[in-house]
Design a protein around this motif. Sequence first.
Motif, mmCIF file in Angstrom:
data_model
loop_
_atom_site.group_PDB
_atom_site.id
_atom_site.type_symbol
_atom_site.label_atom_id
_atom_site.label_comp_id
_atom_site.label_asym_id
_atom_site.label_seq_id
_atom_site.Cartn_x
_atom_site.Cartn_y
_atom_site.Cartn_z
ATOM 1 N N GLU A 91 0.836 -1.205 0.000
ATOM 2 C CA GLU A 91 0.000 0.000 0.000
ATOM 3 C C GLU A 91 0.869 1.253 0.000
ATOM 4 N N ARG A 92 2.098 1.138 0.535
ATOM 5 C CA ARG A 92 3.007 2.282 0.546
ATOM 6 C C ARG A 92 3.268 2.809 -0.861
ATOM 7 N N ILE A 93 3.383 1.906 -1.815
ATOM 8 C CA ILE A 93 3.752 2.316 -3.163
ATOM 9 C C ILE A 93 2.587 3.012 -3.859
ATOM 10 N N LEU A 94 1.393 2.492 -3.673
ATOM 11 C CA LEU A 94 0.214 3.181 -4.215
ATOM 12 C C LEU A 94 0.106 4.586 -3.634
ATOM 13 N N TRP A 95 0.288 4.678 -2.334
ATOM 14 C CA TRP A 95 0.163 5.962 -1.655
ATOM 15 C C TRP A 95 1.206 6.948 -2.164
ATOM 16 N N LEU A 96 2.456 6.491 -2.281
ATOM 17 C CA LEU A 96 3.511 7.367 -2.784
ATOM 18 C C LEU A 96 3.155 7.896 -4.172
ATOM 19 N N CYS A 97 2.698 7.010 -5.054
ATOM 20 C CA CYS A 97 2.359 7.443 -6.408
ATOM 21 C C CYS A 97 1.208 8.431 -6.404
ATOM 22 N N GLU A 98 0.240 8.223 -5.524
ATOM 23 C CA GLU A 98 -0.871 9.171 -5.433
ATOM 24 C C GLU A 98 -0.390 10.523 -4.917
ATOM 25 N N GLU A 99 0.516 10.526 -3.950
ATOM 26 C CA GLU A 99 1.049 11.792 -3.431
ATOM 27 C C GLU A 99 1.833 12.544 -4.493
ATOM 28 N N LEU A 100 2.599 11.815 -5.301
ATOM 29 C CA LEU A 100 3.479 12.442 -6.278
ATOM 30 C C LEU A 100 2.825 12.628 -7.646
ATOM 31 N N GLY A 101 1.618 12.078 -7.820
ATOM 32 C CA GLY A 101 0.962 12.188 -9.108
ATOM 33 C C GLY A 101 1.626 11.366 -10.197
ATOM 34 N N ILE A 102 2.208 10.230 -9.818
ATOM 35 C CA ILE A 102 2.860 9.344 -10.782
ATOM 36 C C ILE A 102 1.805 8.411 -11.368
ATOM 37 N N PRO A 103 1.604 8.409 -12.672
ATOM 38 C CA PRO A 103 0.621 7.477 -13.249
ATOM 39 C C PRO A 103 1.113 6.039 -13.153
ATOM 40 N N ILE A 112 -3.121 11.626 8.882
ATOM 41 C CA ILE A 112 -2.903 10.790 7.700
ATOM 42 C C ILE A 112 -4.223 10.564 6.969
ATOM 43 N N GLY A 113 -5.261 10.258 7.719
ATOM 44 C CA GLY A 113 -6.565 9.971 7.125
ATOM 45 C C GLY A 113 -7.188 11.151 6.411
ATOM 46 N N GLU A 114 -6.702 12.342 6.693
ATOM 47 C CA GLU A 114 -7.210 13.542 6.026
ATOM 48 C C GLU A 114 -6.527 13.803 4.693
ATOM 49 N N ARG A 115 -5.491 13.035 4.385
ATOM 50 C CA ARG A 115 -4.761 13.251 3.136
ATOM 51 C C ARG A 115 -5.505 12.582 1.974
ATOM 52 N N PRO A 116 -5.921 13.347 0.977
ATOM 53 C CA PRO A 116 -6.649 12.754 -0.156
ATOM 54 C C PRO A 116 -5.873 11.640 -0.842
ATOM 55 N N ALA A 117 -4.561 11.775 -0.958
ATOM 56 C CA ALA A 117 -3.763 10.752 -1.637
ATOM 57 C C ALA A 117 -3.805 9.435 -0.885
ATOM 58 N N TYR A 118 -3.786 9.500 0.441
ATOM 59 C CA TYR A 118 -3.880 8.262 1.238
ATOM 60 C C TYR A 118 -5.245 7.609 1.019
ATOM 61 N N ARG A 119 -6.290 8.404 1.054
ATOM 62 C CA ARG A 119 -7.628 7.845 0.876
ATOM 63 C C ARG A 119 -7.782 7.215 -0.508
ATOM 64 N N ARG A 120 -7.242 7.884 -1.522
ATOM 65 C CA ARG A 120 -7.323 7.315 -2.873
ATOM 66 C C ARG A 120 -6.561 6.001 -2.966
ATOM 67 N N ALA A 121 -5.369 5.968 -2.410
ATOM 68 C CA ALA A 121 -4.543 4.765 -2.477
ATOM 69 C C ALA A 121 -5.222 3.591 -1.802
ATOM 70 N N MET A 122 -5.775 3.809 -0.620
ATOM 71 C CA MET A 122 -6.415 2.716 0.111
ATOM 72 C C MET A 122 -7.684 2.256 -0.609
ATOM 73 N N ALA A 123 -8.411 3.184 -1.194
ATOM 74 C CA ALA A 123 -9.631 2.807 -1.913
ATOM 75 C C ALA A 123 -9.328 1.999 -3.162
ATOM 76 N N LYS A 124 -8.224 2.301 -3.814
ATOM 77 C CA LYS A 124 -7.848 1.554 -5.014
ATOM 78 C C LYS A 124 -7.237 0.200 -4.670
ATOM 79 N N GLY A 125 -6.369 0.184 -3.676
ATOM 80 C CA GLY A 125 -5.649 -1.038 -3.365
ATOM 81 C C GLY A 125 -6.429 -2.030 -2.527
ATOM 82 N N ASP A 126 -7.196 -1.518 -1.573
ATOM 83 C CA ASP A 126 -7.948 -2.362 -0.651
ATOM 84 C C ASP A 126 -9.362 -1.804 -0.465
#
Length: 213
Positions: free
Chosen positions: A13-25, A191-205
Motif C-alpha cells: 500500500e506504501r507504493i500506491l500511496w507514494l504514487c498518489e502523493e506524487l501524481g505518478i501514473p 494521515i486519514g485527512e490526506r486525499p492521496a492516502y484515501r485514494r490509495a487505500m480505496a484503489k488497493g484495498d
Amino acid sequence: MLTIHHLGRSQSERILWLCEELGIPYELRRYRRDPATILAPPELRDLHPLGAAPVVEDDGVVLAESAAIVEYLIARHGGGRLRPGPEHPAYAEFLYWFHFANGNLQPVVGRLMMVGRVGLGPDHPVQAAVQGRLDRVMALVEARLAGVSWLAGDEFTAADIMSVFSLTTMRLFQPIDLAPYPAIRAYLRRIGERPAYRRAMAKGDPDLEPMLA
C-alpha cells in the motif's frame, strides 16, 4: 507506464500511496492472499523469487522491497519530492525515521506476531522481551509525534509513507492497542485527512476500512 503489483492488506500500500502523493501514473495489478495460508499467491513468484509484494515494473526494471521502490520512484519520477536533501535541516531526522520503519517498527510487530503464534504466554521471558521491545519502540514514536506533526518534522515526507502501514494495516495480523498513544492516534487522523492516502487505500484495498484509530 509504471506497473504496481499490489498484494491486498500488505505493505505494498506504501507504493500506491507514494504514487498518489506524487501524481505518478501507474497501472495497478491486485493480488489476494491465499485464504488458507494468508500468504501471497504463487503468481507473485513469477515476478520475484520471494513471491512477495510490492513489486514494480518500470521500463524493463523489475524491483522489489518497498523502501527501495520508494527511493527509486522519488528519484526517477518524483523529482526528489518527499525526500529532504542533505542541505535540509531535517535531513538526518528524515533518514532516521525512513529507515526506522523497516529497521525497528515493522520487525518488532512481526516478531510479536510470530512469538504469539507459538503460544508461550505473557509471562514467558521471550514473549515478555519482545513485548517490551515493542513498548519501547511505540513509546519512541509517541514521544516524537508529541512534538512534531510529521516524523521528519514539520513536513510530510516518505518517512511517513514508510511508517504508517505498521501502525494501521499490520494490526490486522497483530493487534496493538493504541489507547496509550494519543499522539500516534492524532497523527493517524492527520494521515486519514490526506486525499492521496484515501485514494490509495480505496484503489488497493477497497474492502478495507483504514485502521486509523
